[in-house]
Design a protein around this motif. Sequence first.
Motif, short mmCIF file in Angstrom:
data_model
loop_
_atom_site.label_atom_id
_atom_site.label_comp_id
_atom_site.label_asym_id
_atom_site.label_seq_id
_atom_site.Cartn_x
_atom_site.Cartn_y
_atom_site.Cartn_z
N ILE A 145 0.83 -1.24 0.03
CA ILE A 145 -0.02 0.15 -0.02
C ILE A 145 0.75 1.38 0.12
O ILE A 145 0.92 2.15 -0.75
CB ILE A 145 -1.20 0.07 1.10
CG1 ILE A 145 -1.95 -1.09 1.02
CG2 ILE A 145 -1.70 1.43 1.27
CD1 ILE A 145 -2.77 -1.45 2.04
N ALA A 162 1.11 4.04 -2.86
CA ALA A 162 0.86 5.38 -2.68
C ALA A 162 2.06 6.18 -3.03
O ALA A 162 1.72 7.24 -3.62
CB ALA A 162 0.59 5.48 -1.21
N THR A 177 1.79 6.74 -7.08
CA THR A 177 0.61 7.50 -7.23
C THR A 177 0.92 9.03 -6.92
O THR A 177 0.78 9.72 -7.86
CB THR A 177 -0.76 7.22 -6.41
OG1 THR A 177 -0.77 5.69 -6.51
CG2 THR A 177 -1.90 7.92 -6.74
N PHE A 178 1.46 9.15 -5.79
CA PHE A 178 2.02 10.51 -5.73
C PHE A 178 2.98 11.10 -6.43
O PHE A 178 2.85 12.41 -7.16
CB PHE A 178 2.66 10.72 -4.34
CG PHE A 178 3.36 12.01 -3.82
CD1 PHE A 178 2.59 13.14 -3.28
CD2 PHE A 178 4.84 12.17 -4.01
CE1 PHE A 178 3.23 14.21 -3.18
CE2 PHE A 178 5.27 13.37 -3.62
CZ PHE A 178 4.36 14.45 -3.33
#
Length: 68
Positions: free
Chosen positions: A13, A17, A20-21
């Motif tokens: 996860i 994340a 994606t950031f």
Amino acid sequence: MDPMHIALPVVGIVAVAAVTFYAVSFAELREKSFRNLDESDDENGGFSSSLSSRGRRARRKAEKEAKK
């Protein structure tokens, strides 16, 4: 339960994340860059083609004729 069964999804996860950031940040930087490029083109009159050299020749010719 083994701690590895808990740690592996948490690490996954966190990795998703982070990816994606960075993807969103890169997209925003690219959009801002294109926006700045468009604004600078508007200020400078856009792309100047070979017509500028033709314009210079025409201007010189007009100046020569004006001196006569």
